[in-house]
Design a protein around this motif. Structure first.
Motif, PDB file in Angstrom:
ATOM      1  N   LYS A   9       0.736  -1.275  -0.097  1.00 38.36           N
ATOM      2  CA  LYS A   9      -0.044  -0.009  -0.085  1.00 38.36           C
ATOM      3  C   LYS A   9       0.906   1.431   0.066  1.00 38.36           C
ATOM      4  N   THR A  10       0.346   2.076  -0.578  1.00 41.67           N
ATOM      5  CA  THR A  10       1.187   3.574  -0.687  1.00 41.67           C
ATOM      6  C   THR A  10       0.708   4.166   0.477  1.00 41.67           C
ATOM      7  N   THR A  11       1.605   4.580   1.215  1.00 44.56           N
ATOM      8  CA  THR A  11       1.496   5.589   2.556  1.00 44.56           C
ATOM      9  C   THR A  11       1.469   6.882   2.295  1.00 44.56           C
ATOM     10  N   LEU A  13       1.471  10.758   3.952  1.00 47.57           N
ATOM     11  CA  LEU A  13       1.816  11.562   5.098  1.00 47.57           C
ATOM     12  C   LEU A  13       0.602  12.343   5.364  1.00 47.57           C
ATOM     13  N   LYS A  14       0.605  12.453   6.900  1.00 47.47           N
ATOM     14  CA  LYS A  14      -0.598  13.067   7.447  1.00 47.47           C
ATOM     15  C   LYS A  14      -0.030  14.548   7.972  1.00 47.47           C
ATOM     16  N   LYS A  15      -0.816  15.630   7.860  1.00 45.57           N
ATOM     17  CA  LYS A  15      -0.557  16.887   8.567  1.00 45.57           C
ATOM     18  C   LYS A  15       0.268  16.828   9.928  1.00 45.57           C
ATOM     19  N   GLU A  16      -0.179  15.874  10.733  1.00 45.84           N
ATOM     20  CA  GLU A  16       0.318  16.078  11.995  1.00 45.84           C
ATOM     21  C   GLU A  16       1.555  15.269  12.088  1.00 45.84           C
ATOM     22  N   GLU A  17       1.986  14.373  11.137  1.00 43.92           N
ATOM     23  CA  GLU A  17       3.384  13.813  11.105  1.00 43.92           C
ATOM     24  C   GLU A  17       4.382  14.526  10.418  1.00 43.92           C
ATOM     25  N   LYS A  48      12.514  14.608   0.573  1.00 47.72           N
ATOM     26  CA  LYS A  48      11.952  13.661   1.565  1.00 47.72           C
ATOM     27  C   LYS A  48      11.680  12.336   0.830  1.00 47.72           C
ATOM     28  N   PRO A  49      11.557  11.240   1.389  1.00 50.51           N
ATOM     29  CA  PRO A  49      11.289  10.164   0.811  1.00 50.51           C
ATOM     30  C   PRO A  49       9.703  10.065   1.114  1.00 50.51           C
ATOM     31  N   ASN A  50       9.057  10.654   2.134  1.00 47.96           N
ATOM     32  CA  ASN A  50       7.764  10.505   2.137  1.00 47.96           C
ATOM     33  C   ASN A  50       6.790  11.728   1.669  1.00 47.96           C
ATOM     34  N   TRP A  51       7.465  12.310   0.647  1.00 46.42           N
ATOM     35  CA  TRP A  51       6.811  13.649   0.012  1.00 46.42           C
ATOM     36  C   TRP A  51       5.367  13.267  -0.285  1.00 46.42           C
TER      37      TRP A  51
END
Length: 149
Positions: A9-11, A13-17, A48-51
């Protein structure tokens, strides 16, 4: 028999993270356009890798020695910047050399601003850009990491 791969699954990023880092860039002897593209990528968080495209996950960038930036070719005298007073016939024209002498921070800010998206995410990213003409900056408490290109 065909092998099936496990589904990943593609994750997003949430605003809080979102974890914002501070970087400091020395503009001494750097070319304006090449520096601005790299700064824009860091401000948007694309390094960043989680962009995540729809989340503001960019970093803070502090640029020092903005008065020592260079332009290639004849751009110092041929590149024009415009602003308008709002009155009829009130257009003002500046060369890059005049803008660099008058306000070196504005030269880098305009270059980076025009490389950011023209959305609310781009406007928020530009607020995280801090530019100073000299080698000193007041952001030592944030412990910025030296970013070299």
């Amino acid at each position: 028999m065909a092998r099936t791969l496990p589904i990943q699954k593609t994750t997003f990023l949430k605003k809080e993270e979102v974890q914002r880092d501070w970087y400091v860039v020395d503009a001494n002897g750097q070319t304006l356009g090449r520096l601005a593209t790299r700064i824009a990528l860091v401000l948007m968080g694309k390094n960043k890798p989680n962009w995540t495209p729809h989340i503001d996950c960019g970093n803070f960038v502090v640029v020092v020695n903005a008065d020592k930036i260079k332009l290639t070719g004849k751009k110092m005298d041929q590149k024009k910047y415009y602003r308008h007073t709002g009155y009829p016939g009130g257009i003002k024209e500046f060369t890059a050399r005049q803008l660099l002498q008058r306000n070196p921070e504005k030269l880098i800010q305009l270059a980076v601003k025009r490389m950011l998206p023209k959305t609310i995410l781009g406007r928020r990213a530009l607020k995280r850009l801090k530019i100073y003409a000299g080698p000193e900056h007041p952001h030592q408490a944030q412990k910025p990491v030296e970013l070299s290109f």
